[in-house]
Scaffold this active site. Structure first.
Site, PDB file in Angstrom:
ATOM      1  N   SER A 126      10.705   3.812  -2.648  1.00  0.00           N
ATOM      2  CA  SER A 126      10.441   4.280  -1.285  1.00  0.00           C
ATOM      3  C   SER A 126      11.638   3.970  -0.401  1.00  0.00           C
ATOM      4  O   SER A 126      12.349   2.981  -0.615  1.00  0.00           O
ATOM      5  CB  SER A 126       9.195   3.590  -0.724  1.00  0.00           C
ATOM      6  OG  SER A 126       9.070   3.817   0.672  1.00  0.00           O
ATOM      7  N   TYR A 139       3.940  -3.888   0.944  1.00  0.00           N
ATOM      8  CA  TYR A 139       4.442  -2.620   0.408  1.00  0.00           C
ATOM      9  C   TYR A 139       5.963  -2.654   0.266  1.00  0.00           C
ATOM     10  O   TYR A 139       6.512  -2.279  -0.779  1.00  0.00           O
ATOM     11  CB  TYR A 139       4.018  -1.477   1.322  1.00  0.00           C
ATOM     12  CG  TYR A 139       4.459  -0.121   0.835  1.00  0.00           C
ATOM     13  CD1 TYR A 139       3.897   0.441  -0.307  1.00  0.00           C
ATOM     14  CD2 TYR A 139       5.437   0.609   1.515  1.00  0.00           C
ATOM     15  CE1 TYR A 139       4.301   1.690  -0.761  1.00  0.00           C
ATOM     16  CE2 TYR A 139       5.839   1.861   1.076  1.00  0.00           C
ATOM     17  CZ  TYR A 139       5.271   2.396  -0.067  1.00  0.00           C
ATOM     18  OH  TYR A 139       5.678   3.629  -0.518  1.00  0.00           O
TER      19      TYR A 139
END
Length: 236
Positions: A126, A139
């Site tokens: 990401s 995350y």
């Protein structure tokens, strides 16, 4: 070409499965959602493979009968946010690290030896890894680990090409729950298109949408104290 994709029952993974199948690949679509796997297996060139990526024995058992892959795309993951850092939720943290990072190790254990010489390993991380962002303790940490893992594999693997994917915001069922703006978000179909084109060129890093990710790359050269001031403003 035989392409195995984890996290294929939703979002980017589902679109990758459909698009690679349309290109003529034999696609092994992996996930836990039996109903969605059944739907995908109705497409030409797609076969379902059900397993929980957080269970190394389940991964090995489900994929034992496959002898070789041309391409493995490790895409499975989840996102949960730490909403109160002062009262840190260690259970949530462990859950996200297990789903996003440890599962990568389990899949590599089972699948990396089956990638043929000259084949490809694609790891989806990401763009959150470029900068520390609000509520992203779990995350972001998991994806930072994923990115470092991919880069290290790119150093050590001599007969398998490694591509690391850094998507920006993508419109998927997972991101529908986000309660903040998602600038320059792209559809899952467009994200899959970016990835397939980058993989076909064997790019080491695939990041998109380019305008968004280039902005983040520019921002990360700021001194950390300055970025922290800006980031704190985003969290208000």
């Amino acid at each position: 070409m035989i392409t195995l994709i984890t996290g294929a029952t939703s979002g980017i993974g589902e679109e990758l499965a459909k698009q690679y199948a349309a290109l003529g690949d034999r696609v092994i679509a992996c996930g836990r959602n039996e109903e969605k796997l059944a739907q995908l297996s109705g497409y030409n060139n797609i076969e379902a493979c059900k397993f929980d990526a957080t269970d190394v024995d389940a991964v090995k058992q489900a994929t034992a009968h496959y002898e070789q892959f041309d391409r493995v795309i490790l895409n499975a993951g989840n996102c949960e946010y730490i909403n109160d850092a002062r009262n840190f939720d260690s259970a949530l943290f462990a859950r996200v690290i297990t789903t996003n990072l440890l599962s990568m190790g389990y899949c590599l254990d089972a699948l990396l030896p089956k990638i043929k010489s000259g084949g490809q390993l694609v790891i989806v991380s990401s763009s959150v890894t470029y900068l520390p962002l609000p509520r992203s303790e779990a995350y972001g940490a998991s994806k930072a680990g994923v990115s470092y893992l991919a880069k290290s594999l790119a150093v050590d693997l001599t007969d398998v090409d490694v591509s690391l994917v850094h998507p920006g915001f993508v419109k998927t069922p997972l991101t529908q729950k986000n309660d903040f703006p998602m600038p320059m978000a792209v559809t899952a179909e467009k994200a899959a298109d970016y990835i397939i084109k980058g993989v076909s060129k064997r790019r080491k890093e695939i990041h998109f949408p380019y305008r968004f990710t280039l902005i983040l790359k520019c921002l990360r050269v700021l001194p950390l104290p300055l970025w922290l001031k800006l980031a704190k403003g985003l969290s208000r």
